[in-house]
Write a protein that holds these residues in place. Structure first.
Motif, PDB file in Angstrom:
ATOM      1  N   PRO A   1       2.606   6.805  -5.076  1.00  0.00           N
ATOM      2  CA  PRO A   1       3.374   7.496  -4.034  1.00  0.00           C
ATOM      3  C   PRO A   1       4.097   8.713  -4.603  1.00  0.00           C
ATOM      4  O   PRO A   1       4.490   8.727  -5.769  1.00  0.00           O
ATOM      5  CB  PRO A   1       4.383   6.449  -3.566  1.00  0.00           C
ATOM      6  CG  PRO A   1       4.045   5.180  -4.240  1.00  0.00           C
ATOM      7  CD  PRO A   1       3.081   5.461  -5.321  1.00  0.00           C
TER       8      PRO A   1
ATOM      9  N   GLY B   1       0.805  -1.215   0.000  1.00  0.00           N
ATOM     10  CA  GLY B   1       0.000   0.000   0.000  1.00  0.00           C
ATOM     11  C   GLY B   1       0.835   1.261   0.000  1.00  0.00           C
ATOM     12  O   GLY B   1       1.745   1.416  -0.809  1.00  0.00           O
ATOM     13  N   ASP B   2       0.524   2.166   0.930  1.00  0.00           N
ATOM     14  CA  ASP B   2       1.220   3.459   0.976  1.00  0.00           C
ATOM     15  C   ASP B   2       2.374   3.463   1.972  1.00  0.00           C
ATOM     16  O   ASP B   2       2.802   4.506   2.431  1.00  0.00           O
ATOM     17  CB  ASP B   2       0.229   4.579   1.306  1.00  0.00           C
ATOM     18  CG  ASP B   2      -0.302   4.495   2.723  1.00  0.00           C
ATOM     19  OD1 ASP B   2      -0.331   3.389   3.287  1.00  0.00           O
ATOM     20  OD2 ASP B   2      -0.692   5.533   3.270  1.00  0.00           O
ATOM     21  N   ARG B   3       2.905   2.298   2.275  1.00  0.00           N
ATOM     22  CA  ARG B   3       4.016   2.218   3.228  1.00  0.00           C
ATOM     23  C   ARG B   3       5.358   2.388   2.511  1.00  0.00           C
ATOM     24  O   ARG B   3       5.495   2.084   1.334  1.00  0.00           O
ATOM     25  CB  ARG B   3       3.977   0.896   3.983  1.00  0.00           C
ATOM     26  CG  ARG B   3       2.838   0.852   4.977  1.00  0.00           C
ATOM     27  CD  ARG B   3       2.817  -0.469   5.718  1.00  0.00           C
ATOM     28  NE  ARG B   3       1.799  -0.497   6.717  1.00  0.00           N
ATOM     29  CZ  ARG B   3       0.519  -0.773   6.498  1.00  0.00           C
ATOM     30  NH1 ARG B   3       0.107  -1.030   5.261  1.00  0.00           N
ATOM     31  NH2 ARG B   3      -0.347  -0.795   7.477  1.00  0.00           N
TER      32      ARG B   3
ATOM     33  N   GLY C   1       1.168   2.198  -3.532  1.00  0.00           N
ATOM     34  CA  GLY C   1       0.355   3.397  -3.383  1.00  0.00           C
ATOM     35  C   GLY C   1      -0.936   3.100  -2.650  1.00  0.00           C
ATOM     36  O   GLY C   1      -1.298   1.952  -2.426  1.00  0.00           O
ATOM     37  N   ARG C   2      -1.624   4.166  -2.299  1.00  0.00           N
ATOM     38  CA  ARG C   2      -2.868   4.070  -1.526  1.00  0.00           C
ATOM     39  C   ARG C   2      -4.048   3.914  -2.469  1.00  0.00           C
ATOM     40  O   ARG C   2      -4.125   4.551  -3.508  1.00  0.00           O
ATOM     41  CB  ARG C   2      -3.024   5.335  -0.688  1.00  0.00           C
ATOM     42  CG  ARG C   2      -4.225   5.341   0.211  1.00  0.00           C
ATOM     43  CD  ARG C   2      -4.157   6.492   1.198  1.00  0.00           C
ATOM     44  NE  ARG C   2      -4.001   7.778   0.555  1.00  0.00           N
ATOM     45  CZ  ARG C   2      -4.973   8.692   0.489  1.00  0.00           C
ATOM     46  NH1 ARG C   2      -6.139   8.454   1.026  1.00  0.00           N
ATOM     47  NH2 ARG C   2      -4.759   9.844  -0.103  1.00  0.00           N
TER      48      ARG C   2
ATOM     49  N   HIS D   1       4.056   4.975   7.060  1.00  0.00           N
ATOM     50  CA  HIS D   1       3.069   5.333   6.045  1.00  0.00           C
ATOM     51  C   HIS D   1       3.572   6.586   5.335  1.00  0.00           C
ATOM     52  O   HIS D   1       4.260   7.417   5.936  1.00  0.00           O
ATOM     53  CB  HIS D   1       1.711   5.639   6.687  1.00  0.00           C
ATOM     54  CG  HIS D   1       0.980   4.414   7.128  1.00  0.00           C
ATOM     55  ND1 HIS D   1       0.233   3.647   6.274  1.00  0.00           N
ATOM     56  CD2 HIS D   1       0.900   3.814   8.332  1.00  0.00           C
ATOM     57  CE1 HIS D   1      -0.295   2.638   6.929  1.00  0.00           C
ATOM     58  NE2 HIS D   1       0.100   2.719   8.188  1.00  0.00           N
ATOM     59  N   GLU D   2       3.214   6.725   4.086  1.00  0.00           N
ATOM     60  CA  GLU D   2       3.660   7.889   3.318  1.00  0.00           C
ATOM     61  C   GLU D   2       3.189   9.196   3.972  1.00  0.00           C
ATOM     62  O   GLU D   2       3.886  10.192   3.941  1.00  0.00           O
ATOM     63  CB  GLU D   2       3.150   7.810   1.875  1.00  0.00           C
ATOM     64  CG  GLU D   2       3.694   8.914   1.017  1.00  0.00           C
ATOM     65  CD  GLU D   2       3.185   8.877  -0.411  1.00  0.00           C
ATOM     66  OE1 GLU D   2       3.817   9.525  -1.252  1.00  0.00           O
ATOM     67  OE2 GLU D   2       2.171   8.226  -0.668  1.00  0.00           O
ATOM     68  N   LYS D   3       2.035   9.184   4.629  1.00  0.00           N
ATOM     69  CA  LYS D   3       1.515  10.399   5.264  1.00  0.00           C
ATOM     70  C   LYS D   3       2.386  10.861   6.428  1.00  0.00           C
ATOM     71  O   LYS D   3       2.317  12.009   6.833  1.00  0.00           O
ATOM     72  CB  LYS D   3       0.081  10.173   5.742  1.00  0.00           C
ATOM     73  CG  LYS D   3      -0.029   9.175   6.866  1.00  0.00           C
ATOM     74  CD  LYS D   3      -1.432   8.975   7.340  1.00  0.00           C
ATOM     75  CE  LYS D   3      -1.417   7.844   8.289  1.00  0.00           C
ATOM     76  NZ  LYS D   3      -2.016   7.795   9.437  1.00  0.00           N
TER      77      LYS D   3
ATOM     78  N   LEU E   1      -7.803   4.682  -3.197  1.00  0.00           N
ATOM     79  CA  LEU E   1      -8.824   5.652  -2.826  1.00  0.00           C
ATOM     80  C   LEU E   1     -10.192   4.989  -2.713  1.00  0.00           C
ATOM     81  O   LEU E   1     -10.378   3.857  -3.160  1.00  0.00           O
ATOM     82  CB  LEU E   1      -8.872   6.777  -3.869  1.00  0.00           C
ATOM     83  CG  LEU E   1      -7.567   7.526  -4.109  1.00  0.00           C
ATOM     84  CD1 LEU E   1      -7.726   8.509  -5.267  1.00  0.00           C
ATOM     85  CD2 LEU E   1      -7.145   8.260  -2.859  1.00  0.00           C
TER      86      LEU E   1
ATOM     87  N   LYS F   1      -5.937   3.904  -7.657  1.00  0.00           N
ATOM     88  CA  LYS F   1      -4.713   3.821  -6.872  1.00  0.00           C
ATOM     89  C   LYS F   1      -3.941   5.129  -7.026  1.00  0.00           C
ATOM     90  O   LYS F   1      -3.657   5.573  -8.135  1.00  0.00           O
ATOM     91  CB  LYS F   1      -3.859   2.648  -7.339  1.00  0.00           C
ATOM     92  CG  LYS F   1      -2.715   2.349  -6.385  1.00  0.00           C
ATOM     93  CD  LYS F   1      -1.969   1.115  -6.782  1.00  0.00           C
ATOM     94  CE  LYS F   1      -2.793  -0.088  -6.367  1.00  0.00           C
ATOM     95  NZ  LYS F   1      -2.061  -1.331  -6.449  1.00  0.00           N
TER      96      LYS F   1
END
Length: 94
Positions: free
Chosen positions: A56, A6-8, A45-46, A85-87, A48, A53
């Protein structure tokens, strides 16, 4: 190598030796937690709510600044990595 989902993002944390003005090296538990690292792997990537998708915004090799207490430490093949996480990434360092 580790492959994040995912978004990691997997980071190799850049630890710096911290010294006082008098030149005394501080013990690791007295030092501040590092906040910069080099990206060694990025997830796909995350996803939605719409099913799309979101790619990143960081890539392997980037040096980044991340939240102080973000992520999970992971040991893999005698090295320690941080999975975030990317955030939790605040900025890319040039």
């Amino acid at each position: 190598m580790l492959k994040p989902l995912g978004d990691r993002v997997v980071l190799e944390v850049q630890k710096e030796e911290e010294q006082t003005v008098g030149g005394i090296v501080l013990a690791s538990n007295a030092q501040e937690k590092p906040q910069t690292g080099k990206i060694v792997a990025v997830g796909d990537g995350r996803v939605l709510d719409s099913g799309e998708k979101l790619a990143p915004s960081v890539k392997t090799g980037d040096t980044v600044l991340f939240d102080k207490y973000a992520g999970t430490e992971v040991k893999y093949e005698e090295k320690t990595y941080l999975v975030v996480h990317e955030k939790d990434i605040v900025a890319i360092v040039d």
